[in-house]
Scaffold this motif. Structure first.
Motif, mmCIF file in Angstrom:
data_model
loop_
_atom_site.group_PDB
_atom_site.id
_atom_site.type_symbol
_atom_site.label_atom_id
_atom_site.label_comp_id
_atom_site.label_asym_id
_atom_site.label_seq_id
_atom_site.Cartn_x
_atom_site.Cartn_y
_atom_site.Cartn_z
ATOM 1 N N ILE A 157 0.846 -1.201 0.000
ATOM 2 C CA ILE A 157 0.000 0.000 0.000
ATOM 3 C C ILE A 157 0.879 1.249 0.000
ATOM 4 O O ILE A 157 1.834 1.345 0.765
ATOM 5 N N GLU A 158 0.559 2.169 -0.893
ATOM 6 C CA GLU A 158 1.303 3.430 -0.954
ATOM 7 C C GLU A 158 0.326 4.564 -0.728
ATOM 8 O O GLU A 158 -0.808 4.512 -1.185
ATOM 9 N N TRP A 159 0.782 5.576 -0.037
ATOM 10 C CA TRP A 159 -0.122 6.692 0.239
ATOM 11 C C TRP A 159 0.413 7.963 -0.424
ATOM 12 O O TRP A 159 1.609 8.122 -0.622
ATOM 13 N N ASP A 160 -0.523 8.823 -0.751
ATOM 14 C CA ASP A 160 -0.139 10.061 -1.430
ATOM 15 C C ASP A 160 0.260 11.126 -0.433
ATOM 16 O O ASP A 160 0.958 12.077 -0.762
ATOM 17 N N LYS A 161 -0.236 10.987 0.781
ATOM 18 C CA LYS A 161 -0.007 12.025 1.768
ATOM 19 C C LYS A 161 -0.066 11.378 3.144
ATOM 20 O O LYS A 161 -0.779 10.394 3.326
ATOM 21 N N GLU A 162 0.665 11.945 4.069
ATOM 22 C CA GLU A 162 0.686 11.365 5.413
ATOM 23 C C GLU A 162 0.701 12.511 6.409
ATOM 24 O O GLU A 162 1.395 13.509 6.208
ATOM 25 N N TYR A 163 -0.078 12.417 7.459
ATOM 26 C CA TYR A 163 0.018 13.433 8.511
ATOM 27 C C TYR A 163 -0.499 12.890 9.835
ATOM 28 O O TYR A 163 -1.091 11.813 9.898
ATOM 29 N N ARG A 164 -0.253 13.677 10.878
ATOM 30 C CA ARG A 164 -0.691 13.287 12.221
ATOM 31 C C ARG A 164 -1.832 14.196 12.654
ATOM 32 O O ARG A 164 -1.735 15.425 12.544
ATOM 33 N N THR A 165 -2.883 13.612 13.167
ATOM 34 C CA THR A 165 -3.993 14.402 13.692
ATOM 35 C C THR A 165 -3.502 15.314 14.815
ATOM 36 O O THR A 165 -3.932 16.465 14.928
#
Ligand code: ATP
Ligand code: MG
Length: 557
Positions: A157-165
């Motif tokens: 699985i690859e993600w386009d964007k990642e962040y922390r709430t």
């Protein structure tokens, strides 16, 4: 199938794919991968077949292929499991997210969520976001952020964007203040017990109707002294709407932010806010949140924020396996299992360790699809998918569990040539045989004087005498309808295979859920790399570990 038939099959497939003209080279490649023998001879046969086929029109080729039952789109047939279309979705405009809490390792239930979220984004050329819902500092640890990312990558699985709430807390505070100012929330200083009681009775408390609701004041309170609640409806039939808690005070350092924050949002709040603000169009949740959907939309309405199209699927449960961090964690902490990667566990690491392929997990969770019906599946369903994939890629070897000695009289000295796979070219190994073998006790126990069996891919033996050791005699090479048994010679290694069983029995942890089988393995195990999955014939698929001593972990039969 003879060489000619195999050549014909591939010549037809190739010809139909390329406008009626098969490529000799391509067909030779396919045939060579399947049959063994003199290469020159094979090329000669294939050339003749290809010439014949290429003389035909493509219509004639198709007719013959159909008659012979040849599947033309064999490669494409590796079926893509289709998810149903999303409601209100347009190509290029779908945004999904997978929101794990970094408080443990991912399990196959997370894989279900992540795969569905990811596949939908791909299906619509959309965007897939990995969001760490790290708003409960008591449970979260730094190591889990990275571990969860590694596990997702392992799944493909690859993600386009990642962040922390947690990075957005200042924004959450702003919105909370706005809720207070709009009269949609209140600071409640009732005890937990009172809150519960009033919810049950559908009764409003005095805090709710206090005029002054200063947000700053909340920050001066102690943990447990106050919470921020939504002004929902204390009489609602939906008890989730009875003024749910939106913020609470937690005095505990956060793995990323340390002591920067002590006021933390609950899932009801940050789930809705984050989905809306980050542009998620189709957030998926498991079905048990159904009642909370009303809260979700109510909060967004109060703040005039965009409302996503909430989607749901059922939570994945597997019989006898805890598909929940809450249930997995105590097993790890009490050291009832080896760790998060114990092969009995449905964590991605545990599954990988016993030789379940990422591809199998993906296929398995997509098979469950987005149906909402709650069903407990059995682990055998995953095994079946995995077996199908492994069958065409695992080398076969001989492992003899609980070995019993066999002495064969009049044994011809032979060099057995054993293929690593019966129908796919994976090479072969040679084993010198004299007259001494080991076979499994489970087979030996069924023999009596006069029984015949075949040492697999070698020759037949008739039993003369049976004690602790079996005495037999060479009984020819002819293929007969008799048991064909895997064997090793004196040239073998001792080896242990760990057999993971279901960790839970009648809802309780089963202390005996890890079995160990000792046996002898042929020395060719030296050719197998650490982490490789092989099939021990008549025993099962086993992942080989070679850190320190060599051992196997059984995936399944
Ligand atoms: P757990 O009890 O395992 O901690 P959780 O829902 O609290 O479960 P999260 O890390 O918050 O764990 O979950 C991230 C996402 O994975 C959520 O969207 C959740 O719906 C989904 N998920 C978790 N467990 C399952 C499961 N068994 N089946 C399907 N989806 C799941
Ligand atoms: Mg959770």
């Amino acid at each position: 199938m003879g060489i000619e038939e195999i050549a014909k099959k591939y010549a037809l497939i190739n010809a139909i794919k390329f406008d009626g003209k098969a490529s000799l080279k391509a067909v030779i490649g396919k045939v060579m991968a399947e049959v063994k023998g003199d290469a020159k001879e094979i090329v000669k046969i294939v050339r003749e077949v290809v010439e014949e086929i290429n003389k035909l029109s493509i219509e004639e080729q198709k007719k013959i292929a159909e008659k012979l039952g040849i599947e033309i789109n064999e490669e494409k047939k590796k079926k893509e499991i289709k998810l149903p279309p999303l409601p209100d979705a347009r190509k290029g405009e779908v945004v999904t997210r997978f929101p794990p809490e970094p408080n443990g390792y991912l399990h196959i239930g997370h894989a279900k969520a992540a795969v569905i979220d990811y596949e939908y984004a791909r299906m619509y050329d959309g965007i897939f976001i990995l969001r760490f819902d790290d708003t409960n500092p008591v449970n979260e640890k730094k190591e889990f952020y990275d571990a969860q990312k590694e596990d997702l990558k392992w799944l493909g699985i690859e993600w386009d964007k990642e962040y922390r709430t947690s990075d957005n807390l200042p924004k959450h505070y702003e919105l909370a203040k706005e809720l207070l100012e709009r009269g949609c929330a209140y600071i409640c200083t009732c005890s937990e017990e009172e809150i519960r009681k009033n919810r049950r009775l559908g009764k409003e408390c005095a805090c709710r109707n206090r005029k002054e609701q200063p947000w700053d004041e909340f920050f001066k309170m102690k943990e447990g002294e106050a919470v921020l609640r939504l002004k929902g409806d204390m009489k609602s039939q939906n008890t989730a709407m009875r003024d749910p808690i939106l913020f609470r005070i937690i005095d505990h350092p956060h793995p990323i932010h340390g002591t920067r924050f002590r006021v933390w949002p609950t899932y009801d709040f940050y789930g809705a806010i984050e989905d809306s603000l980050s542009g998620i169009t189709h957030p998926f949740r498991t079905k048990e949140y159904e009642l909370r959907d009303e809260v979700y939309f109510y909060i967004l309405d109060c703040l005039d924020l965009r409302k996503p199209h909430l989607m749901e699927f059922s939570r994945l449960s597997i019989k006898g396996m805890p598909v929940s961090k809450r249930k997995l964690k105590p097993l790890v902490e009490k050291k009832l299992v080896w760790g998060w990667d114990d092969p009995r566990l449905p964590t991605l690491r545990g599954l990988a360790r016993r030789g379940i392929l990422a591809e199998a997990i993906k296929e398995f969770v997509l098979l469950q699809g987005i149906s909402k019906s709650e069903s407990v599946v059995v682990f055998e369903n995953l095994e079946a998918v995995n077996r199908k994939l492994l069958d065409g890629m695992a080398k076969r070897l001989f492992f003899v569990p609980e070995p019993v000695k066999v002495i064969v009289e009049n044994a011809p000295e032979r060099e057995a040539v054993l293929k690593y796979h019966p129908s796919i070219n994976m090479g072969e190994r040679k084993v010198e045989t004299k007259g001494m073998f080991y076979i499994p006790a489970s087979d030996a126990s069924k023999f009596e004087k006069g029984s015949k069996f075949r040492l697999k891919d070698l020759y037949n033996v008739v039993v003369l005498e049976k004690n602790d050791v079996i005495k037999g005699e060479y009984a020819g090479d002819e293929l007969l309808q008799i048991p064909k048994i895997q064997w090793v010679t004196e040239e073998h290694y001792e080896m242990e295979v760990v057999i993971p069983l279901l960790p839970f029995k009648n809802g309780e942890f089963d202390e005996n859920s890890l079995k160990i089988t000792k046996g002898y393995v042929e020395k060719n195990i030296d050719e197998i790399k650490h982490g490789e999955i092989v099939q021990f014939e008549r025993f099962g698929f086993v992942r080989i570990e070679k850190d320190g001593k060599t051992r196997g972990i059984k995936a399944h039969d």
